[in-house]
Enzyme design. Structure first.
Site, PDB file in Angstrom:
ATOM      1  N   HIS A   1      63.047  27.791 -19.971  1.00  0.00           N
ATOM      2  CA  HIS A   1      62.654  27.238 -18.663  1.00  0.00           C
ATOM      3  C   HIS A   1      63.566  27.808 -17.564  1.00  0.00           C
ATOM      4  CE1 HIS A   1      61.498  23.783 -15.922  1.00  0.00           C
ATOM      5  NE2 HIS A   1      62.692  24.073 -15.426  1.00  0.00           N
ATOM      6  N   GLU A   2      64.867  27.751 -17.797  1.00  0.00           N
ATOM      7  CA  GLU A   2      65.801  28.227 -16.759  1.00  0.00           C
ATOM      8  C   GLU A   2      65.673  29.737 -16.547  1.00  0.00           C
ATOM      9  OE1 GLU A   2      66.827  26.000 -14.991  1.00  0.00           O
ATOM     10  OE2 GLU A   2      66.736  24.281 -16.323  1.00  0.00           O
TER      11      GLU A   2
ATOM     12  N   HIS B   1      62.726  30.560 -14.422  1.00  0.00           N
ATOM     13  CA  HIS B   1      62.913  30.275 -12.994  1.00  0.00           C
ATOM     14  C   HIS B   1      63.283  31.539 -12.208  1.00  0.00           C
ATOM     15  CE1 HIS B   1      62.176  26.171 -12.096  1.00  0.00           C
ATOM     16  NE2 HIS B   1      63.112  25.668 -12.871  1.00  0.00           N
TER      17      HIS B   1
ATOM     18  N   GLU C   1      58.451  24.712 -11.137  1.00  0.00           N
ATOM     19  CA  GLU C   1      58.827  24.003 -12.366  1.00  0.00           C
ATOM     20  C   GLU C   1      57.750  24.158 -13.441  1.00  0.00           C
ATOM     21  OE1 GLU C   1      61.704  22.963 -12.872  1.00  0.00           O
ATOM     22  OE2 GLU C   1      62.431  23.102 -10.818  1.00  0.00           O
TER      23      GLU C   1
ATOM     24  N   ASP D   1      58.157  25.750 -17.102  1.00  0.00           N
ATOM     25  CA  ASP D   1      57.806  25.047 -18.347  1.00  0.00           C
ATOM     26  C   ASP D   1      56.895  25.910 -19.216  1.00  0.00           C
ATOM     27  OD1 ASP D   1      59.245  22.761 -17.861  1.00  0.00           O
ATOM     28  OD2 ASP D   1      57.553  21.590 -17.120  1.00  0.00           O
TER      29      ASP D   1
HETATM   30 ZN   LIG Z   1      63.381  23.793 -13.495  1.00  0.00          ZN
END
Ligand SMILES: [Zn+2]
Length: 706
Positions: free
Chosen positions: A545-546, A549, A606, A610
């Protein structure tokens, strides 16, 4: 702790600082509160009857028994993984959401409580870190002394405001309020320059509101109108608590509402603020002064001790025009009323119970549907973490996080980076030129695991036993200065935005780094007793997830060095936007409560993270298996267990009030959609659970960016 106004940091879950209103703030030059009536070493308040457990509370684990076999995973995967947990775990009265995340937060809080109770014994053998965190906590816990002192600790500041004689003198008071943690009228701090990540610059930004978002002042639906009414009532009650007669307080609340509405009018909404170019307007001090001449900016900069600088980012120029209009068109007495309100608002949490209760009444009960104020020790642990995070964090890390935790996590990070590289290389929609740039960026991402290499030095922050309000105000002032001191100095890439016990993680596009505090590197996210599949569905997907980003709609605008620079060919950018729009449409169709829809644009980053994160976690798991079939565990294949682990970390219950608040303000989707929204986009999920083509968990079309 002050929130940085314009900094973009992309987190895993909603930061509690954003979710909960008002952290205690600070004021210098004040008479210290009465010393505690407690004997040295004796713990005040409820802790005496309800001491912290000596052993760490039970570990929160992935649990196969939580699956609800009555539900078809292809129909509602979230219900399959979470409905039993949800039924067995109603929201405790002192919370407004309750999930597997909060279970872990509470577990950490117990550990921190143990540390703080030990440190709060007034023992001369304590080291300086123990003195600071211990005395801060003990002062916060000393409810009797705080109640006895009443508003006395705030009196010097109230007197100062009362004695102001003209609009020209307002600047001096704004300086003081900003130093002690208030954002009265506007926000000021520092940030990395969007266009030059090596440069720290000053930033002036919108602020000065008491409601959670500018939109709350304008929405026309009945619920929003009710909230505005309740807010105005809250302001009125707080002014009454300061000693103003009822009729006067009613008038004051109207005035404050008018001023804040005018400030809100000039403010940008959250979705617009996700575009860095919309909040980037470098200007000279002179240019800012001509935009908002009603503030004496020269005096302001001297007053806050700002280092000399040629330019600053005036994030939202229209806001400063609107603010100037407020200063020009509002009577002097009304402006004094507004400043008085923000003084008490900022400090409410460290004032006597009647202020704390009224603050709870509006911000937690009305806005979040929380039934009861949480016990004092929980709040005091939270404030200590917010104000002295890297002092408390040292003790937390000593107790909970070993070297091997760092190494194990790093190994997983490298595996996830490997699968993201593989993903980028095989993307069908991206040209070679942009792929090369994307790989350069991926390889430049720095990994920060657990806690800082160098702890923050709090030696200049004075923590005085028995002075809860003063401690909080001095901590805010320390943080305000720390932020301003960065201006003109080299960027410190080792700095952390979260304290070590935090159950969260973030990607910072200007640093181009991923950050995993020690608090999240434990079960159910990372569990030594579990198989790889479960760990990849937990912390693996969090790492993914990070990393993703860095390549979502916001992160992709920054390059490998953290500069806002377009490295995409127009065609690839167009292809990206087409795919992102699919995600916007998907999540906009989700309804968390009643007829309220998620904001697909606000949550796009976000949701993209995900979707990408779980996909590359699955790739990493498969790479590890290297084509070999791993045995089933409890009747589930590794692929299935990865999805189950992902589902389980998001099990949660929320009040309807929180669901509404979050839909309006939170860039993260609720747990249900973080699970179903993602798995329904994955052919790998359909295959793993043998879902038919027309099953609800198989979307048409399936969205995929990364
Ligand atoms: Zn996030």
């Amino acid at each position: 702790m002050r929130l940085l106004p314009a900094l973009i940091v992309l987190t895993l879950i909603c930061s509690p600082l954003l979710a909960q209103q008002t952290t205690p703030a600070a004021q210098p030059n004040q008479v210290p509160a009465q010393p505690s009536s407690q004997k040295p070493g004796q713990l005040p308040g409820p802790t005496a009857v309800n001491p912290a457990p000596t052993v760490a509370p039970e570990t929160v684990r992935f649990d196969i028994n939580l699956l609800d076999k009555q539900i078809d995973p292809c129909t509602n995967f979230y219900a399959f993984t979470c409905s039993k947990w949800m039924a067995a775990n109603p929201i405790p009265p002192d919370q407004s959401t309750w999930g597997r995340f909060t279970e872990l937060v509470e577990r950490n809080r117990q550990i921190l409580r143990g540390i703080l109770e030990k440190a709060s014994a007034d023992d001369p053998k304590r080291d300086s870190v123990e003195q600071k965190i211990g005395d801060y906590y003990a002062s916060c816990m000393d409810e009797n002394s705080i109640n006895t002192a009443g508003i006395k600790p705030l009196q010097p500041e109230l007197d100062r405001i009362a004695k102001l004689t003209s609009k020209q003198e307002l600047t001096s008071e704004i300086i003081l309020l900003h130093r002690i943690g208030s954002d009265a009228l506007f926000n000021f701090g520092s940030q990395q320059d969007f266009k030059d990540a090596n440069l720290e610059i000053a930033v002036a930004d919108q602020g000065g509101l008491g409601l959670p978002d500018r939109d709350y002042y304008f929405k026309t639906d009945q619920k929003s109108a009710d909230i505005r009414k309740a807010y105005q009532q809250h302001v009125e009650t707080m002014m009454e608590l300061l000693g103003d007669p009822g009729e006067k307080a009613t008038e004051e609340a109207k005035v404050i509402m008018d001023i804040e509405t005018a400030l809100a009018k000039g403010s940008l909404d959250r979705t617009t603020r996700r575009d860095p170019l919309k909040i980037y307007h470098p200007m000279s001090e002179k240019e800012l002064a001509s935009l908002a001449p009603s503030i004496d900016w020269k005096q302001y900069f001297i007053g806050i001790d700002m280092p000399a600088t040629k330019m600053l980012n005036v994030a939202v120029p229209d806001f400063f025009k609107a603010m100037n209009g407020v200063l020009k068109n509002t009577s002097f007495d009304d402006l004094k009323t507004y400043l008085r309100w923000h003084l008490v608002h900022t400090n409410a949490n460290v004032l006597p119970d009647k202020f704390v209760n009224e603050n709870f009444n509006f911000y937690s009960k009305t806005l979040r549907g929380q039934k009861e104020l949480s016990p004092r020790w929980k709040r005091c642990v939270q404030y200590t973490d917010e104000d002295l995070g890297e002092a408390l964090g040292q003790k937390y890390v000593d107790l909970t996080f070993g070297v091997e935790g760092k190494q194990r996590t790093l190994k997983m990070v490298h595996e996830l980076e490997g699968s993201l590289q593989q993903d980028i290389k095989t993307l069908p929609w991206m040209t070679e030129a942009t792929k090369q740039q994307a790989l350069v960026k991926l390889h430049a991402i720095a990994n920060k695991i657990g806690y800082p290499d160098k702890w923050r030095d709090y030696s200049t922050l004075k923590i005085v036993r028995g002075d809860a309000l003063g401690n909080s105000q001095r901590a805010n002032e320390f943080e305000f200065h720390r932020q301003l001191n960065k201006i003109g100095k080299p960027v410190d890439r080792g700095e952390w935005e979260m304290s070590p016990p935090t159950v969260n993680a973030y990607y910072d596009p200007q640093m181009n780094n991923i950050n995993f505090p020690a608090g999240i590197l434990q079960p159910p996210f990372f569990d030594n007793n579990m198989d790889d599949a479960v760990n990849f569905g937990g912390v693996g997907a969090v790492i993914g997830h990070e990393l993703t980003h860095g390549f979502d709609d916001q992160g992709r605008q920054f390059d490998a060095k953290g500069n806002l620079r377009d490295w995409w060919t127009p065609m690839d950018a167009h292809e990206f936007e087409k795919r992102a729009q699919c995600i916007v449409n998907e999540y906009s169709s989700f309804k968390p409560v009643d007829d309220v829809h998620l904001n697909g644009k606000l949550t796009l980053g976000e949701n993209t993270a995900d979707n990408g994160g779980l996909r590359i976690a699955l790739m990493a798991l498969m790479n590890g298996l290297d084509g070999k079939a791993a045995p089933e565990i409890n009747g589930y294949t590794p692929e299935q267990r990865l999805f189950l682990a992902w589902g389980q970390i998001w099990c949660e219950n929320r009040t309807d009030e929180v669901a509404r608040l979050m839909a309006a303000t939170n860039p993260h989707s609720p747990g249900k959609f973080r699970v179903n929204g993602v798995v329904s986009n994955m052919p790998e999920f359909q295959k793993a659970f043998h879902c038919s083509d027309n099953a609800p968990m198989v979307r048409h079309p399936q969205c995929r960016v990364w």
